[in-house]
Design a protein around this motif. Structure first.
Motif, PDB file in Angstrom:
ATOM      1  N   GLY A  68       0.956  -1.056   0.130  1.00 14.41           N
ATOM      2  CA  GLY A  68       0.201   0.133  -0.048  1.00 14.41           C
ATOM      3  C   GLY A  68       0.941   1.322   0.095  1.00 14.41           C
ATOM      4  N   THR A  72       1.108   4.133  -3.125  1.00 15.77           N
ATOM      5  CA  THR A  72       0.995   5.918  -2.857  1.00 15.77           C
ATOM      6  C   THR A  72       2.217   6.484  -2.714  1.00 15.77           C
ATOM      7  OG1 THR A  72       0.405   5.165  -0.568  1.00 15.77           O
ATOM      8  CG2 THR A  72      -1.421   5.401  -1.892  1.00 15.77           C
ATOM      9  N   GLN A 327       0.078   9.973  -8.351  1.00 14.39           N
ATOM     10  CA  GLN A 327      -0.296   9.706  -7.108  1.00 14.39           C
ATOM     11  C   GLN A 327      -1.423  10.396  -6.552  1.00 14.39           C
ATOM     12  OE1 GLN A 327       3.631  10.491  -4.856  1.00 14.39           O
ATOM     13  NE2 GLN A 327       4.565   8.771  -5.692  1.00 14.39           N
ATOM     14  N   HIS A 344      -8.650  13.843  -0.829  1.00 14.78           N
ATOM     15  CA  HIS A 344      -7.811  13.153  -1.664  1.00 14.78           C
ATOM     16  C   HIS A 344      -7.736  13.755  -2.961  1.00 14.78           C
ATOM     17  CE1 HIS A 344      -8.472   9.851   1.151  1.00 14.78           C
ATOM     18  NE2 HIS A 344      -9.812  10.203   1.300  1.00 14.78           N
ATOM     19  N   ALA A 428      -0.074   0.981  -8.220  1.00 10.01           N
ATOM     20  CA  ALA A 428      -0.202   2.393  -8.326  1.00 10.01           C
ATOM     21  C   ALA A 428      -0.244   2.603  -9.846  1.00 10.01           C
ATOM     22  CB  ALA A 428       1.290   2.890  -8.187  1.00 10.01           C
ATOM     23  N   VAL A 433      -5.978   1.355  -6.349  1.00  8.18           N
ATOM     24  CA  VAL A 433      -5.613   1.927  -5.070  1.00  8.18           C
ATOM     25  C   VAL A 433      -6.880   2.773  -4.338  1.00  8.18           C
ATOM     26  CG1 VAL A 433      -4.192   3.582  -3.625  1.00  8.18           C
ATOM     27  CG2 VAL A 433      -3.151   2.442  -5.552  1.00  8.18           C
ATOM     28  N   ASN A 438      -5.106   2.453   1.722  1.00  6.42           N
ATOM     29  CA  ASN A 438      -4.057   1.732   0.483  1.00  6.42           C
ATOM     30  C   ASN A 438      -3.882   0.610   0.985  1.00  6.42           C
ATOM     31  OD1 ASN A 438      -1.861   2.150   2.419  1.00  6.42           O
ATOM     32  ND2 ASN A 438      -1.426   4.152   1.826  1.00  6.42           N
ATOM     33  N   SER A 441      -4.169  -2.210  -1.494  1.00  8.13           N
ATOM     34  CA  SER A 441      -3.745  -2.044  -2.938  1.00  8.13           C
ATOM     35  C   SER A 441      -3.279  -3.403  -3.516  1.00  8.13           C
ATOM     36  CB  SER A 441      -2.594  -1.367  -2.957  1.00  8.13           C
ATOM     37  OG  SER A 441      -2.815  -0.237  -2.510  1.00  8.13           O
TER      38      SER A 441
END
Lengths: 623, 96
Positions: A68, A72, A327, A344, A428, A433, A438, A441
């Motif tokens: 994770g 990220t 990202q 986010h 990623a 994600v 995360n 992931s």
């Protein structure tokens, strides 16, 4: 994101749990003696023990947390893989054989082997409990996070399910069943992570990832809208608030948050707050993470795709300076009414930035440099001081087997950690994600290859939690029943009563773990594991190393170094910026000091304490 | 009451040799690991982005290299320890 368990994922999960419980009851007859319960009779084959080490060590933090973090933050997450693996070098070259020679059932036994000191028994048992509980909380948390998408059950139900299964595993056959559960889990984790990476390399990289399909079969990937302030104004959006570079707009009472770049460009974010998700009471956060350009490929317009790639090509395309990776980061902000929002937002980085340290662990200022060195120090010295890892040395017949099982562990764990780089980067760039969590992931990357792989990977991730929690509970129950009750309390329990005490202690520790897992819901999986490593490295490793290599080490010195190690490591963490910005809900700038990682102070301090106190108490040295 | 081992593995005449070898190899690995940390800290991350070969940068090559190097040293250590154990009449040799 809202993911529901499929009948297949539920079936695979149920099958795995049934297998684990069958193994536990099958081995229950071997756990009649104390040696059988606490050390699997000392008869585990070194190769099995080596994979079990991997099963024990590769916790939710390794599988879910590191993947994770790489997904990220890019390369910064891989620093954990490097440090966690390097720690095994300390375990192999310095600790493995002496621990096997000196100890019996617990880490305390080895420390106390030459002293028979009540102080060491108490201090080492407390250290075992503190480290084990720091490690237990995120594992239980990870279980809750996994059960939500896997079985469609609430977080707390997942924590209770794990607690009950692990109590069953440990209280039936102790270390024997724990060993085989960890062996099974370690083997499956390696096999299916390899398969997942194989699928990823065959698919290659693309700027138009399939991502996760919605109910209509279309990709759920969030591709953020881009606009200028003038364009938003023309569309009727009115700026009502700005918090740094995050700007709040409204139109007809509808809220939206945008991230403003230095050139004035605004990117639409995803957000939660005031009971809404992306502006709707039943809204969802959409999966993120994609390549917007692949450097080194001919043609920059339209969709770029590499096709199948080798592992080196996969990393080289991502490292290329012309590669652009989107990202997603998170910030907590307050609007003009003081309402709290979690926003986010996208941030495009180059391949050069993605594939080197620096997104999270910056090394610009002196404090940043100290934090980085401190983290790498704790990871390096923490492994060889984790009580639940150390007790595995007592499950093999000889010091040579302890050594060989450590080498198998290094091979298995090292291979897995290389895979984490591919799984994290794969997530990623595959639009898999979850911006709010995360930790999912790697399982979501598996989902992009279909429900079967997702079901298997999720069941293995759940098993990852089971295996590690079982090991931790064996270690903690040994500290309570063997170290505190039998040795420190002088109860001199019979074999049968010692096993019974261990089982009761396992039950009690399991209940405590369930409660803490529910209370600490939402705390990052790798957060508390970092604590556990720092505390173990500060409290336990100086005592182990000095006992082995410095003849003047005294029992008082060991006790003092353990206490100073625990108190200084925890004290620095509890007064540091990570706690202020996280659990305390305050500003990081208000922390007592800017040091996020305690190792660089607490480890030398613990060593120094041991030396000074040992020199002051020369009459109480090892026999 | 002192705590004896769960399994008595007998005297190990190779023990001193293995300890010296282990400490030596630990120091070698430490130097390489510290090199990784200091390279990043002292160059403030810039050195890590240097392309080393096949499009891979120093961060990736050194990071994966540290993992592979650990296994490499571990295998050499085991080979030398096993040879010494055989020379010294098998004290502490694996019984499984």
């Amino acid at each position: 994101m809202n993911l529901h368990g499929t009948p297949l994922s539920i079936a695979i999960f149920a099958l795995f749990v049934a297998l684990v419980l069958y193994l536990s009851f099958f081995f229950a007859r071997k756990a009649k003696s104390a040696a059988g319960y606490y050390a699997a009779g000392g008869q585990i084959h070194w190769a099995v023990n080596g994979i079990s080490f991997a099963g024990d060590y590769l916790s939710a933090a390794s599988f879910l947390g590191i993947c994770g973090m790489i997904a990220t933050l890019g390369y910064d997450g891989f620093l954990y893989s490097i440090g966690y693996l390097a720690g095994w070098v300390v375990a192999l070259f310095v600790v493995a054989e002496p621990m096997k020679r000196m100890g019996k059932f617990t880490f305390t036994d080895a420390l106390d082997a030459r002293f028979d000191s009540r102080g060491i028994k108490l201090a080492a048992a407390i250290s075992t409990l503190v480290v084990s509980i720091c490690y237990l909380i995120p594992q239980m948390n990870g279980a809750g996070s996994l059960v939500e998408p896997l079985l469609g059950l609430p977080h707390w139900v997942g924590v209770i399910i794990v607690g009950i299964i692990v109590i069953a595993i440990v209280s039936t056959a102790g270390m024997t069943s724990t060993t085989y559960v960890q062996f099974l889990k370690g083997g499956l984790l390696l096999i299916f992570s390899t398969i997942l990476v194989g699928f990823l390399l065959v698919r290659g990289l693309t700027t138009d990832p399939t991502s996760l399909p919605g109910e209509d079969g279309k990709s759920l990937l969030n591709v953020p809208d881009k606009a200028t302030a003038a364009q938003l104004a023309a569309g009727g959006l009115v700026q009502v608030h700005a918090s740094g570079d995050l700007v709040k707009f409204e139109k007809d009472g509808q809220i939206s948050w945008w991230k403003q770049e230095t050139d004035g460009t605004l990117w639409k974010t995803q957000w939660t707050g005031v009971g809404l998700v992306n502006g709707s009471p039943d809204g969802l956060l959409m999966p993120v993470g994609r390549l917007t350009r692949i450097g080194g490929l001919e043609g920059t317009g339209g969709v770029q795709a590499t096709g199948s790639v080798t592992p080196v090509e996969f990393l080289a395309y991502l490292t290329h300076p012309d590669t652009r990776i989107e990202q997603w980061h998170q910030k907590t902000v307050f609007d003009e009414k003081g309402e709290k929002f979690s926003v986010h937002y996208p941030k495009t980085v180059t391949g050069t930035e993605e594939m080197k340290p620096g997104v999270k662990f910056k090394v610009g200022t002196t404090w940043e440099k100290l934090n980085f060195v401190s983290l790498m120090l704790a990871l390096f010295f923490g492994t060889a001081a984790l009580p639940h890892i150390l007790i595995r040395y007592y499950t093999v017949p000889s010091p040579a087997c302890a050594r060989k099982s450590t080498i198998v562990a290094i091979a298995a764990i090292g291979f897995f950690y290389v895979l984490t780089l591919f799984m994290g980067l794969g997530a990623a760039t595959s639009g898999t994600v979850n911006p709010a969590d995360n930790n999912m992931s790697a399982p979501l990357l598996a989902m992009s290859f279909g429900g079967v792989l997702f079901a298997i990977i999720s069941a293995i991730a759940f098993a990852t939690v089971l295996g590690t929690v079982a090991g931790l509970i064996v270690a903690a129950s040994g500290a309570v029943a063997h170290d505190l009750m039998d040795r420190f309390g002088g109860m001199n329990l019979s074999e049968e009563r010692k096993v019974r005490a261990g089982k009761v202690a396992a039950f009690a520790v399991g209940i405590v773990a369930i409660i803490l897992g529910i209370v600490f819901k939402g705390v990052n999986v790798s957060f508390l594991v970092g604590w556990a490593f720092a505390v173990a490295a500060s409290a336990n490793l100086p005592a182990i190393l000095m006992l082995l290599f410095w003849k003047k080490t005294s029992s008082a010195g060991i006790v003092a170094s353990i206490i100073v190690g625990i108190v200084s490591a925890l004290g620095i963490i509890l007064t540091g910026p990570a706690m202020f910005a996280g659990p305390y809900g305050l500003r990081a700038e208000d922390a007592w000091h800017p040091l996020g990682q305690p190792g660089i102070i607490s480890i030398p301090l613990s060593f120094l304490t041991l030396v000074v106190v040992s020199l002051m108490t020369p009459g109480k040295r090892a026999r | 009451m002192l705590h004896g081992p769960a399994q008595d593995s007998g005297p190990d005449p190779a023990s001193a040799y293995k300890t010296r070898l282990g400490v030596g190899m630990f120091i070698v690995y430490c130097i390489v690991y510290v090199g990784f940390v200091l390279t990043n800290v002292l160059s403030e991350g810039r050195a890590m982005q240097t392309i080393v070969f096949s499009g891979l940068n120093l961060a990736v090559v050194y990071g994966i290299g540290l993992i592979v190097f650990a296994l490499f040293l571990a295998l050499i250590y085991n080979h030398l320890c096993t040879r010494k154990e055989r020379e010294t009449a098998g004290g502490g040799e694996a019984r499984s």
